[in-house]
Design a protein around this motif. Structure first.
Motif, short mmCIF file in Angstrom:
data_model
loop_
_atom_site.label_atom_id
_atom_site.label_comp_id
_atom_site.label_asym_id
_atom_site.label_seq_id
_atom_site.Cartn_x
_atom_site.Cartn_y
_atom_site.Cartn_z
N GLY A 234 0.81 -1.21 0.00
CA GLY A 234 0.00 0.00 0.00
C GLY A 234 0.84 1.26 0.00
O GLY A 234 0.59 2.20 -0.76
N ASN B 26 0.44 3.30 -3.31
CA ASN B 26 -0.32 4.53 -3.08
C ASN B 26 0.52 5.76 -3.40
O ASN B 26 0.02 6.74 -3.98
CB ASN B 26 -0.81 4.60 -1.63
CG ASN B 26 -1.85 3.53 -1.30
OD1 ASN B 26 -2.32 2.82 -2.18
ND2 ASN B 26 -2.19 3.41 -0.04
N CYS B 27 1.80 5.73 -3.01
CA CYS B 27 2.67 6.87 -3.28
C CYS B 27 2.93 7.05 -4.78
O CYS B 27 3.12 8.17 -5.26
CB CYS B 27 4.00 6.72 -2.54
SG CYS B 27 3.87 6.90 -0.75
N TYR C 222 -5.29 0.04 0.54
CA TYR C 222 -4.84 0.36 -0.81
C TYR C 222 -5.75 1.42 -1.41
O TYR C 222 -6.96 1.42 -1.18
CB TYR C 222 -4.89 -0.88 -1.72
CG TYR C 222 -4.12 -2.08 -1.25
CD1 TYR C 222 -2.96 -1.96 -0.47
CD2 TYR C 222 -4.53 -3.36 -1.59
CE1 TYR C 222 -2.25 -3.08 -0.06
CE2 TYR C 222 -3.82 -4.48 -1.20
CZ TYR C 222 -2.69 -4.34 -0.42
OH TYR C 222 -2.00 -5.44 -0.02
N ASP C 223 -5.18 2.29 -2.22
CA ASP C 223 -5.98 3.23 -3.00
C ASP C 223 -6.42 2.50 -4.26
O ASP C 223 -5.59 2.14 -5.10
CB ASP C 223 -5.15 4.47 -3.34
CG ASP C 223 -6.02 5.59 -3.89
OD1 ASP C 223 -7.07 5.28 -4.48
OD2 ASP C 223 -5.65 6.76 -3.73
N VAL D 199 -7.47 5.84 -7.38
CA VAL D 199 -6.60 6.92 -7.83
C VAL D 199 -6.45 6.86 -9.35
O VAL D 199 -6.51 5.78 -9.94
CB VAL D 199 -5.22 6.81 -7.13
CG1 VAL D 199 -4.49 5.54 -7.51
CG2 VAL D 199 -4.36 8.03 -7.42
#
Length: 757
Positions: free
Chosen positions: A163, A167-168, A439-440, A443
């Protein structure tokens, strides 16, 4: 004056070198000497040791993996196949998609956060290296027993690493799995997959061509983290008594990788790159040798020019370092200045470290000395090839004879209800929201389906709605019972999951996780699984575009279950016509597609209720899978299906539970009675609810489309039984039990958080 260390090596043949400590066998070291015609220098030994490791060279698996090419079905969609960083398929409208699955198993056990994070980073760089913009990631995971103390150490770290890195990067995590089994204790499987999108003309390959073209290393500085990391760590059985086999795990920086992505894509857009290779396992050893061997000339590299984080690193360490967020590009001299300017714009360190030569040698220099002089192909491609002995294990017959059909079944409706609740609350069948909520999933704004849907799906074109779907599946219990059938069942389930969402399956990537290849029983499992997958892909018309083999997944003599994880990629013309799993509208008619048999070998029911593994897995009928997929895709496209969910782990009752809870609507179910096409009685409620027969799905059909849908199924010869209606706020199996959705949800959703509290 240039000193020639390679010449000195030829003059001092008796110098002892630490070949064993670097993971080479004695015969392999002797082979290196034979290839070179002399003893290797220290730098050459470092390169051969990592590039000839199991993880990088596939030396135990090559002889079997050839089947993926020999049996490859004809495919108009395949643009780039096995042998490159990732496979590429045509999805129409000038778009191409690249995808791949790889493993980062042992590093993730040693250091869960960084092991998993750098697994994501590595697979994403493979996608970038093909010329594509990454658009999504997936994460098939296998952990030890859910209640084991070490699972509480490994799983949270792995999930946080996946994640945190994904995510980053701004990449949605749209799919994957989490399976618990004691066989993975000490050897968790952390597989990572990624998808990228490009136009056809943007495809790039890993090759260094054009005499005089410059070799540019760009990205992060090279450090001491991960020296020989994945390449050695994944090439030896875990043994706590051998700390030398536990090198430092790589350390990731997702923000640096994000800059690397944008920098690389801008260079691609301006047509500045002739060839490109990411630096993953084996680091600079891999990038230089593969670029040179795949190109039309040789290469000269000045190792002094490599930007370092640690000035004390030896040349051997620089060549073996697996520091993350690095890539190598081959650029024409006239375009170097512009390439470097783009790197500077994105705050990415970039240095010319060499050039393509007109010879056929890879030459590397350090402090004015030539320390490497090799034929690059001998490093990158001509490593040892083993035909390991394999034999069907002596215990296989007894395991298959231990039929799950003998296990006690529920005798009353109350017992049936109790076992339903126990099944849906078990760690493997319970909700994985604790994981996926970290987790995204949305996005970038192009995610249209994500966990817990059957497959993840992303929009590729806003104008037309063109999209792609991906599913990853694998059942180690089935593969333990029969590795040939188990691999085909993994393929079938992934294929079915993609079709259930409304996408047409196109191609396959795989991650083959097995124990030690030096064990003939494990090697038999591997050989059978590869044969099964190759045969299955040939029959379904879905070529294997690439993948990964992860061996030595065992501690001492205890191997994991053979676990072939199969990713299937599919295409959908318009994502607005996708099919979710949710029962969302009262009055929808619930249909069961396919045949149900008494098949409980390796089933979730046999595991959860009886802690049993034995018998035979469900039968595979790939023609039925193809037919089912065609019906699901057609029904989705033509508006005949509002919801669809494949039947796999946990059978019909698990699928009904997930569809009801996903949509917040109950269902009244009347189980089918009578005899199936094959003559098997399916009226028994227990068999109907818990059987894991393959080639099945449950769908919700609008009343207005029932006749059209059943006519289509009948005309195509697919069994379709109306078993109920979406209605109320409970899952009711008439004549047996009723479970309010509130009670069902509590059972389904409370397990994982409680285990990890």
């Amino acid at each position: 004056m240039t000193l020639d260390t390679t010449k000195h090596a030829a003059e001092t043949p008796d110098v002892e070198l630490p070949w064993a400590e670097l993971g080479l066998k004695e015969d392999e070291y002797l082979r290196v000497r034979e290839v070179l015609g002399r003893r290797p220098t220290g730098a050459e030994l470092a390169m051969y040791s990592v590039m000839w490791s199991e993880h990088c060279s596939y030396k135990s698996s090559k002889v079997h993996l050839r089947q993926f090419g020999e049996k490859a079905p004809a495919s108009d969609a395949l643009l780039v196949g096995i042998g490159e960083n990732a496979g590429v398929v045509d999805i129409g409208q000038g778009y191409a998609v690249t995808f791949k699955v790889e493993s980062h198993n042992h590093p993730s056990y040693v250091e869960p956060y960084q092991g998993a994070a750098t697994g994501v980073g590595g697979i994403v760089r493979d996608i970038i290296a093909m010329g594509a913009r990454p658009v999504a990631v997936v994460d098939p995971l296998r952990m030890g027993a859910a209640d084991h103390p070490d699972t509480k150490r490994v799983l949270p770290g792995v999930v946080a690493g996946i994640g945190g890195y994904g995510n980053c990067l701004g990449l949605p995590n749209i799919g994957g799995e989490l399976v618990f089994d004691a066989c993975y204790q000490g050897n968790p499987l952390v597989n990572a997959g990624a998808i990228g999108v490009m136009r056809h003309e943007d495809i790039h390959l890993a090759k260094a061509s054009g005499t005089g073209n410059k070799v540019i290393l760009y990205g992060a500085r090279t450090g001491g983290d991960g020296i020989g990391g994945a390449s050695i760590l994944a090439s030896e059985t875990f043994d706590d008594a051998k700390p030398s086999k536990r090198p430092a795990v790589q350390v990731g920086d997702p923000f640096q990788e994000k800059l690397l992505i944008e920098c690389t894509l801008e260079a691609f857009a301006e047509k500045l790159v002739v060839g490109i290779q990411d630096l993953g396992a084996a680091g600079l050893s891999c990038a230089t040798s593969e670029l040179a061997s795949n190109g039309s000339g040789g290469m000269r590299v000045e190792l002094d020019d490599v930007p370092l984080r640690d000035s004390t690193l030896s040349p051997e360490e620089i060549l073996m370092s697996e520091s993350q967020e690095r890539m190598c590009a081959v650029v024409e001299p006239a375009k170097v200045e512009r390439f470097l300017a783009i790197c500077e714009k994105w705050d990415v360190i970039a240095t010319v470290i060499g050039e393509v030569t007109d010879g056929d040698r890879l030459e590397i220099f350090w402090h004015g000395e030539k320390i490497v002089d090799v034929d690059p192909r001998t490093v990158a491609h001509d490593g040892p090839v083993y035909e390991r002995p394999y034999a069907r294990p002596a215990w296989q017959d007894a395991l298959q004879a231990d039929d799950a059909g003998k296990l006690p079944r529920p005798a009353t409706s109350d017992e049936l209800r109790e076992q339903v609740l126990k099944l849906v609350a078990s760690p493997n069948q319970a909700s994985k929201a604790w994981v996926t909520d970290q987790y995204d999933r949305i996005v970038q704004g192009n995610t249209v389906l994500a966990q817990p849907e059957d497959s993840g799906m992303v929009r590729v074109s806003e104008d037309t709605g063109l999209g792609v779907a991906i599913a990853t599946d694998g059942n180690g219990r089935f593969a333990k019972l029969d590795p040939y059938a188990g691999a085909q069942l993994a393929l079938a389930e992934s294929y079915r999951n993609v079709a259930a969402a409304g996408a047409k399956p196109l191609a396959v990537s795989d991650c083959l996780n097995f124990g030690s290849p030096e064990d003939p029983a494990v090697m038999w499992q591997f050989a059978e699984a590869v044969r099964g997958l190759a045969d299955g892909c040939q029959q379904l018309g879905t070529p294997v575009t690439g993948g990964n083999v992860s061996l030595y997944n065992q501690t001492g003599d205890a191997a994991i279950h053979p676990t072939p994880v199969v990713a299937v990629l599919g295409v959908i013309d318009d994502v607005n016509r996708r099919t979710p799993i949710a029962f969302a509208t009262e009055g929808q008619l619930v249909y069961l597609l396919g045949e149900t048999r008494e098949e409980f070998g390796g089933s979730a029911w046999s595991q959860v209720i009886h802690d049993h593994l034995g018998g035979l897995p469900p039968k595979v009928d790939l023609e039925r899978e193809r037919l089912l997929a065609e019906i699901l895709v057609s029904g989705s496209r033509d508006g005949m299906i509002d919801a669809a969910h494949d039947l796999s782990d946990g059978g019909l009752v698990q699928a009904l539970t997930e569809s009801c809870l996903r949509g917040g609507k109950g269902a009244r179910i009347v189980l089918p009675e009578g005899v199936s096409e094959s003559g098997t009685v399916v009226g028994d409620a227990f068999v109907a609810l818990f059987s894991e027969s393959a080639g099945r799905a449950v769908v919700a059909v609008p009343r207005s489309e029932e006749l059209r849908f059943t006519d289509m199924c009948g005309a195509r010869g697919l069994p379709a039984a109306r078993i109920g209606v979406v209605d109320g706020d409970a899952l009711e199996v008439q004549g047996q039990f009723s479970i309010p959705l509130t009670e069902l949800r509590q059972a389904h959703e409370a397990t994982i958080p409680a285990l990890l509290a």
